[in-house]
Design a protein around this motif. Structure first.
Motif, mmCIF file in Angstrom:
data_model
loop_
_atom_site.group_PDB
_atom_site.id
_atom_site.type_symbol
_atom_site.label_atom_id
_atom_site.label_comp_id
_atom_site.label_asym_id
_atom_site.label_seq_id
_atom_site.Cartn_x
_atom_site.Cartn_y
_atom_site.Cartn_z
ATOM 1 N N GLY A 44 0.779 -1.234 0.000
ATOM 2 C CA GLY A 44 0.000 0.000 0.000
ATOM 3 C C GLY A 44 0.810 1.284 0.000
ATOM 4 N N VAL A 45 2.082 1.230 -0.365
ATOM 5 C CA VAL A 45 2.911 2.427 -0.398
ATOM 6 C C VAL A 45 2.869 3.031 -1.789
ATOM 7 C CG1 VAL A 45 5.014 1.184 -1.037
ATOM 8 C CG2 VAL A 45 5.204 3.311 0.247
ATOM 9 N N ASP A 46 3.052 4.361 -1.899
ATOM 10 C CA ASP A 46 3.044 5.002 -3.211
ATOM 11 C C ASP A 46 4.470 5.258 -3.692
ATOM 12 O OD1 ASP A 46 3.891 7.121 -1.688
ATOM 13 O OD2 ASP A 46 2.265 8.470 -2.232
ATOM 14 N N ALA A 47 4.575 5.738 -4.939
ATOM 15 C CA ALA A 47 5.886 5.901 -5.574
ATOM 16 C C ALA A 47 6.754 6.927 -4.858
ATOM 17 C CB ALA A 47 5.704 6.298 -7.039
ATOM 18 N N VAL A 48 6.139 8.041 -4.418
ATOM 19 C CA VAL A 48 6.912 9.109 -3.772
ATOM 20 C C VAL A 48 7.532 8.615 -2.464
ATOM 21 C CG1 VAL A 48 6.759 11.396 -2.720
ATOM 22 C CG2 VAL A 48 5.538 10.928 -4.846
ATOM 23 N N THR A 49 6.749 7.913 -1.653
ATOM 24 C CA THR A 49 7.260 7.402 -0.380
ATOM 25 C C THR A 49 8.327 6.334 -0.608
ATOM 26 O OG1 THR A 49 5.102 7.808 0.617
ATOM 27 C CG2 THR A 49 6.608 6.364 1.809
ATOM 28 N N LEU A 50 8.076 5.459 -1.542
ATOM 29 C CA LEU A 50 9.018 4.380 -1.818
ATOM 30 C C LEU A 50 10.344 4.930 -2.335
ATOM 31 C CD1 LEU A 50 9.067 1.307 -1.690
ATOM 32 C CD2 LEU A 50 8.314 1.259 -4.058
ATOM 33 N N LEU A 51 10.266 5.926 -3.212
ATOM 34 C CA LEU A 51 11.484 6.524 -3.756
ATOM 35 C C LEU A 51 12.233 7.292 -2.676
ATOM 36 C CD1 LEU A 51 13.189 7.025 -6.273
ATOM 37 C CD2 LEU A 51 11.762 9.007 -6.779
ATOM 38 N N LEU A 94 14.277 12.674 -11.661
ATOM 39 C CA LEU A 94 13.114 12.564 -12.536
ATOM 40 C C LEU A 94 13.018 11.181 -13.169
ATOM 41 C CD1 LEU A 94 10.688 14.018 -13.738
ATOM 42 C CD2 LEU A 94 12.152 14.807 -15.611
ATOM 43 N N ALA A 95 14.154 10.652 -13.613
ATOM 44 C CA ALA A 95 14.143 9.321 -14.223
ATOM 45 C C ALA A 95 13.673 8.269 -13.216
ATOM 46 C CB ALA A 95 15.536 8.975 -14.751
ATOM 47 N N SER A 96 14.121 8.379 -11.979
ATOM 48 C CA SER A 96 13.730 7.398 -10.964
ATOM 49 C C SER A 96 12.252 7.529 -10.614
ATOM 50 C CB SER A 96 14.573 7.580 -9.697
ATOM 51 O OG SER A 96 15.930 7.298 -9.952
ATOM 52 N N TYR A 97 11.784 8.771 -10.459
ATOM 53 C CA TYR A 97 10.381 8.964 -10.083
ATOM 54 C C TYR A 97 9.438 8.441 -11.170
ATOM 55 C CZ TYR A 97 5.898 11.149 -9.274
ATOM 56 O OH TYR A 97 4.554 11.350 -9.110
ATOM 57 N N LEU A 98 9.707 8.786 -12.418
ATOM 58 C CA LEU A 98 8.845 8.324 -13.508
ATOM 59 C C LEU A 98 8.875 6.802 -13.618
ATOM 60 C CD1 LEU A 98 9.674 11.004 -16.237
ATOM 61 C CD2 LEU A 98 7.605 10.842 -14.853
ATOM 62 N N ASP A 99 10.034 6.215 -13.381
ATOM 63 C CA ASP A 99 10.155 4.765 -13.433
ATOM 64 C C ASP A 99 9.326 4.109 -12.334
ATOM 65 O OD1 ASP A 99 11.099 2.223 -14.162
ATOM 66 O OD2 ASP A 99 12.768 2.371 -12.756
ATOM 67 N N PHE A 100 9.468 4.600 -11.103
ATOM 68 C CA PHE A 100 8.706 4.047 -9.986
ATOM 69 C C PHE A 100 7.207 4.215 -10.217
ATOM 70 C CE2 PHE A 100 11.405 3.322 -6.024
ATOM 71 C CZ PHE A 100 12.549 3.051 -6.758
ATOM 72 N N ALA A 101 6.806 5.389 -10.718
ATOM 73 C CA ALA A 101 5.383 5.638 -10.971
ATOM 74 C C ALA A 101 4.858 4.702 -12.056
ATOM 75 C CB ALA A 101 5.169 7.097 -11.365
#
Length: 311
Positions: A44-51, A94-101
């Motif tokens: 239940g975690v989102d991309a921002v928290t996980l990153l 940015l590359a990591s965030y878009l990838d995780f999302a």
């Protein structure tokens, strides 16, 4: 009486063997990132928290890398700092965030195939920005690779729906963002060195990721399942810091070309780990698409320096 000291030829063979081993392990470790992210999403975690957690755990190591590589070197100029900020934002944040999302919507296997197009994007941007030539062999390799991704993409859209489009676009944006970093990092690597630039740019990205979390989430959102913390720690060490160092050491021993070709094991390892750990399906479409991508990248790297198209 046999000699106990290795001959130069034996030493060279050991160096190549070690380089190939490092390149192989680095490619597999990089590929594990998508698997860990997909596993963490189950809690239940989102991309921002996980990153944020991934970069928070990796930050001390990146700062240490930057300090170690900068010992005895001249201080960074204002232009250098602006370059580090820009490259850190594009290539690592940015590359990591878009990838995780994107991984929230598509399979780990499709994500790896899209990211594996990065060398072709670098060449395309180099042609657009610097008017660098593209060989006919590179064009053929790119055509095969993109056909392979489109084959898998078309099947995934039919099987899972429109979310695959959104996820694929996000991951493609990640690949484009990292390609921009690769295109513009050449001059800074010459001035600062690869290890120092990676350490500085990655540290900048860590601060961006942490700031994004603090601006968009309450502090209470840091309370996540213990499994997420352990997976993030594993992601930051085994799938972030360790492969960066292994690939750099491999390049020193066997060169960038052979390291890149050894990295072709990456998509295969992602598919196998996805089937094993995520229960993702291995079907004919995935096998055919992956084969096209790998053959395309092989042709692309093989013909990178052959004569062909001019600018």
């Amino acid at each position: 009486m046999s000699e106990s000291v290795d001959s130069p030829a034996q030493g060279a063979q050991k160096g190549v063997a070690l380089g190939l081993t490092l390149a192989l392990l680095g490619a597999i470790a990089f590929s594990g990132k998508a698997i860990i992210v997909k596993l963490a999403y189950r809690y239940g975690v989102d991309a921002v928290t996980l990153l944020m957690y991934r970069m928070l755990f990796a930050l001390p190591v990146f700062l240490l890398m930057a300090w170690w590589a900068g010992r005895g070197q001249p201080p960074l100029t204002r232009k250098d700092w602006l370059g580090v900020l820009g490259l850190g934002f594009s290539g690592y944040y940015l590359a990591s965030y878009l990838d995780f999302a994107g991984l929230a919507y598509i399979t780990a296997a499709l994500e790896r195939l899209i990211l594996y197009l990065n060398p072709t994007l670098v060449v395309i941007f180099g042609w657009v920005v610097y008017q660098r030539g593209i060989t006919w062999g590179q064009c053929a390799g790119m055509l095969l690779s993109y056909c392979g991704v489109l084959l898998v993409f078309g099947h995934e859209v039919g099987a899972q729906g429109a979310d695959v489009v959104l996820g694929s676009l996000l991951v493609l944006g990640s690949a484009i963002s990292y390609a921009i970093y690769m295109v513009y990092s050449g001059e800074m690597v010459k001035r600062l060195g690869a290890l120092r630039l990676v350490g500085l740019a990655s540290s900048v990205a860590c601060f961006f990721c942490i700031a994004q979390f603090l601006l968009t989430h309450p502090l209470s959102a840091m309370q996540v399942a213990p499994q997420v913390l352990w997976l993030s720690l594993l992601n930051s060490t085994a799938c972030t810091v360790a492969p960066v160092l292994m690939v750099m050491m491999a390049i020193e021993r066997i060169g960038a070309g052979m390291t890149a070709q050894t990295g072709m094991i990456g998509p295969l390892s992602t598919i196998l780990m996805g089937v094993w750990l995520l229960d993702e399906q291995l079907n004919a479409w995935m096998v055919a698409g992956t084969s096209l991508v790998m053959v395309g990248i092989f042709v692309f790297t093989r013909w990178a320096k052959k004569p062909g198209m001019t600018k």
